[in-house]
Design an enzyme around this catalytic site. Structure first.
Site: not given
Length: 325
Positions: A173-177
Site C-alpha cells: 500500500v506504499c506508492i512512493t516509488k
C-alpha cells in the site's frame, strides 16, 4: 551489482539434522529482549492498535505502536509498564516530538524501544532526533529509518541508532516509488543485502514480503527482524473496517502516508485496499512459526543463524511457475 527481489531468489537446501521441525528454534534476541519470532507487524493504523500491542507483548512477540495518536503515547507507556510489559513506541521528527522526548525523560517514563518512523530516514532531522533521544533517554533502544542505502545505515548507526529499518516504498500500500520515482520497490532484497554489508548493528527489513518464505530470505540477506504489513492485515483482531462483498468478508488496509491516514489529499504516498479476511491472527502466527521452523530444517540447522549461510540461486521471477493468480 546483482539486483534481485524476493520472487527472484530460491534458497538451496542443506542436509537436515533434525527429526522434526518442532526441534527448530525461531526465537531472536533484539535489543534487551528475546522474542518468539523475528517478525514485527508494521506500525500502521490498520495493523496495530493498543489491544494488539498488549497481546503481542504478553505473548513474547515484538511490536511497535504507531505514532498517529500522539496524545495516547504517555498513557500507553504507563499502561504497559503497570502491566509489567515492555513499551515500544514511534516518534516523528517535528519540533513537538523533541519536546515529547524531554517530557518522557522529566517524567522518568522510559520506553524500552523507540522507533523514529520517517519515510526518508537518511536525513539530518532523523540524525538530530537519534542524538536527542540518546541524550535524554540513553537506556531506550532506538530504531531509526527508513533507509535504502549503505550510507544511510552507516550515518544513522554513527549517530547512535541501535538498529536501522531498511525499505523505501516496497510495501503493497506504499506508492512512493510511483509518486516520486525513488525507492527499493522491486529490489528490496538487494537493498537489504547491500545495507547489511555496511551494518554493524541489527537491521529490520521493512516491506515487500508477500509470503512466509520471504522471512527466511530476509534473514539470509541480513535482517535480524522483519516488518510485515499486508500479511498481518485483515485478521479478526486487526483494526480497520470490515466489509462484505459478494458474500466474502474483507478488511481495509491503508498506508501510513495515505489520505485515509492523513485525513487529507496532500503529499499522499500511500493507498487504501481491501484485503480478504484471514481469520485469527494467532493461527497466522502459528503458521508463520511452523513455516520458519521448516525453513531452518531445510537450511540444515536448528536456529535462525543457519539461514544466514545457505546458498541461493537467482531465478528471475519464475519461482511461482504459474502457481499465482
Amino acid at each position: 551489482m546483482k539486483i534481485f527481489d524476493y520472487e527472484d531468489i530460491q534458497l538451496i537446501p542443506n542436509k537436515c539434522i533434525v527429526e522434526s521441525r518442532s526441534e527448530c528454534n525461531t526465537s531472536v534476541k533484539f535489543g534487551p529482549r528475546t522474542f518468539k519470532l523475528p517478525v514485527v507487524p508494521a506500525n500502521m493504523q490498520t495493523v496495530m492498535n493498543e489491544e494488539l500491542a498488549q497481546w503481542f507483548a504478553e505473548n513474547d512477540y515484538f511490536y511497535i505502536m504507531h505514532r498517529f495518536n500522539e496524545e495516547n503515547r504517555i498513557p500507553f507507556i504507563k499502561k504497559m509498564h503497570h502491566a509489567g510489559l515492555f513499551a515500544s513506541i514511534s516518534v516523528g521528527v517535528k519540533e513537538n516530538e523533541f519536546n515529547f522526548i524531554e517530557k518522557l525523560a522529566s517524567s522518568s517514563l522510559i520506553p524500552e524501544y523507540i522507533t523514529i518512523d520517517i519515510a526518508h530516514g537518511h536525513s539530518n532531522s532523523v540524525i538530530n532526533m537519534i542524538k536527542h533521544i540518546k541524550k535524554h533517554l540513553p537506556n531506550s533502544f532506538v530504531i531509526a529509518g527508513n533507509v535504502g542505502t549503505p550510507e544511510g545505515v552507516r550515518e544513522l548507526e554513527n549517530a547512535g541508532a541501535d538498529a536501522t529499518k531498511v525499505g523505501i516504498g516496497p510495501g503493497r500500500v506504499c506508492i512512493t516509488k510511483i509518486k516520486t520515482g525513488f525507492g527499493t520497490g522491486g529490489w528490496q532484497l538487494s537493498a537489504l543485502n547491500l545495507c547489511n554489508k555496511a551494518a554493524r548493528k541489527p537491521i529490520i527489513a521493512d516491506g515487500g514480503l508477500r509470503t512466509h518464505g520471504d522471512i527466511a530470505k530476509s534473514i539470509r540477506f541480513g535482517a535480524t527482524m522483519v516488518m510485515i504489513g499486508s500479511l498481518f492485515a485483515a485478521h479478526e483482531e486487526s483494526p480497520g473496517e470490515t466489509v462484505e462483498l459478494d458474500g466474502k468478508k474483507y478488511k481495509e488496509y491503508f498506508g501510513s502516508a495515505s489520505e485515509y491516514q492523513k485525513g487529507e489529499h496532500k503529499n499522499v504516498e500511500g493507498k487504501k485496499m481491501f484485503v480478504e479476511h484471514k481469520g485469527s491472527l494467532k493461527d497466522t502466527l502459528t503458521e508463520m512459526e511452523q513455516d520458519l521452523q521448516s525453513s531452518i530444517s531445510y537450511a540444515g540447522g536448528k536456529d535462525l543463524k543457519s539461514l544466514r549461510t545457505v546458498d541461493y540461486v537467482i531465478v528471475r521471477n519464475s519461482i511461482f511457475n504459474g502457481d499465482r493468480d
